[in-house]
Design a protein around this motif. Structure first.
Motif, short mmCIF file in Angstrom:
data_model
loop_
_atom_site.label_atom_id
_atom_site.label_comp_id
_atom_site.label_asym_id
_atom_site.label_seq_id
_atom_site.Cartn_x
_atom_site.Cartn_y
_atom_site.Cartn_z
N PRO A 59 0.94 -1.50 -0.16
CA PRO A 59 -0.25 -0.24 -0.19
C PRO A 59 0.75 1.13 0.01
O PRO A 59 0.41 2.54 -0.48
CB PRO A 59 -0.99 -0.48 1.07
N GLU A 60 2.14 1.33 0.46
CA GLU A 60 2.80 2.71 0.65
C GLU A 60 2.96 2.29 -0.93
O GLU A 60 3.13 4.01 -0.83
CB GLU A 60 4.17 2.24 1.76
N ALA A 111 -0.35 3.88 -2.89
CA ALA A 111 -0.16 4.93 -1.98
C ALA A 111 0.65 6.78 -2.68
O ALA A 111 0.28 7.22 -4.02
CB ALA A 111 -0.28 5.43 -0.33
N TYR A 166 -0.44 6.93 -6.78
CA TYR A 166 -1.17 8.38 -6.59
C TYR A 166 -1.24 9.40 -5.94
O TYR A 166 -1.65 10.36 -6.00
CB TYR A 166 -2.38 7.33 -6.12
N VAL A 193 -0.69 11.31 1.93
CA VAL A 193 -1.07 10.26 2.29
C VAL A 193 -0.85 10.31 3.36
O VAL A 193 0.28 10.30 3.65
CB VAL A 193 0.31 9.53 1.15
N LEU A 220 -4.36 4.17 4.38
CA LEU A 220 -3.54 4.95 4.16
C LEU A 220 -4.58 5.84 3.07
O LEU A 220 -5.83 4.92 2.18
CB LEU A 220 -2.17 4.52 3.12
N ILE A 231 -5.53 8.91 0.94
CA ILE A 231 -4.50 10.10 -0.35
C ILE A 231 -5.70 11.28 -0.70
O ILE A 231 -7.07 11.38 -0.73
CB ILE A 231 -4.28 9.56 -1.57
N ILE A 282 -6.04 3.07 0.16
CA ILE A 282 -5.03 1.86 -0.13
C ILE A 282 -5.13 1.25 0.70
O ILE A 282 -4.53 1.54 2.10
CB ILE A 282 -4.05 2.54 -0.76
#
Length: 135
Positions: A16-17, A20, A23, A31, A41, A43, A53
């Motif tokens: 996910p990091e 994120a 995006y 984020v 997360l 955004i 995310i």
């Protein structure tokens, strides 16, 4: 009295990091974790965009299009019509992969000028012109 609420599209990812960050850079956004929930997360940007995310260790990229069922979800990122080419270059430089006409399941139709991609985790998204947006 109606309770204040908003909707957030949430994409699953094994990383996910990284997704994120993709995006956030693409949308010129920030984020933040969802409070104490490190699995989600959020955004958000100055235009009010919110995208989530979510960590899912079992996530498999969507298979799209599949002939036996319809597309489940995708993100539309709207830009000023005269900024579409620039937005496309930026998305690709960040790791987006353009979808071919065969992957789209449609013929390319530049009359609509909607451009289709896969993000680094395999989710589909579109860049689309929005007449009311200024550059």
């Amino acid at each position: 009295m109606t309770v204040s609420k908003t909707a957030v599209l949430v994409l699953d990812s094994t990383d996910p990091e990284t997704l994120a960050s993709f995006y956030a850079a693409l949308l010129d956004a920030t984020v933040e974790p969802n409070g104490d929930d490190r699995e989600l997360l959020l955004i958000s940007g100055t235009t009010g965009i919110v995208l989530g995310i979510h960590h899912d260790s079992g996530h498999a990229p969507p298979s799209w299009p599949r002939p036996d069922d319809s597309q489940q979800s995708h993100v539309w990122i709207v830009v000023a019509p005269d900024a579409l080419d620039e937005a496309e270059r930026e998305a690709i430089s960040l790791g987006a992969r353009p979808l071919t006409a065969e992957q789209n399941g449609t013929r390319t139709d530049r009359r609509t000028d909607v451009r289709r991609y896969m993000d680094p985790a395999g989710h589909t998204f579109m860049l689309a012109p929005a007449r009311g947006l200024a550059r």
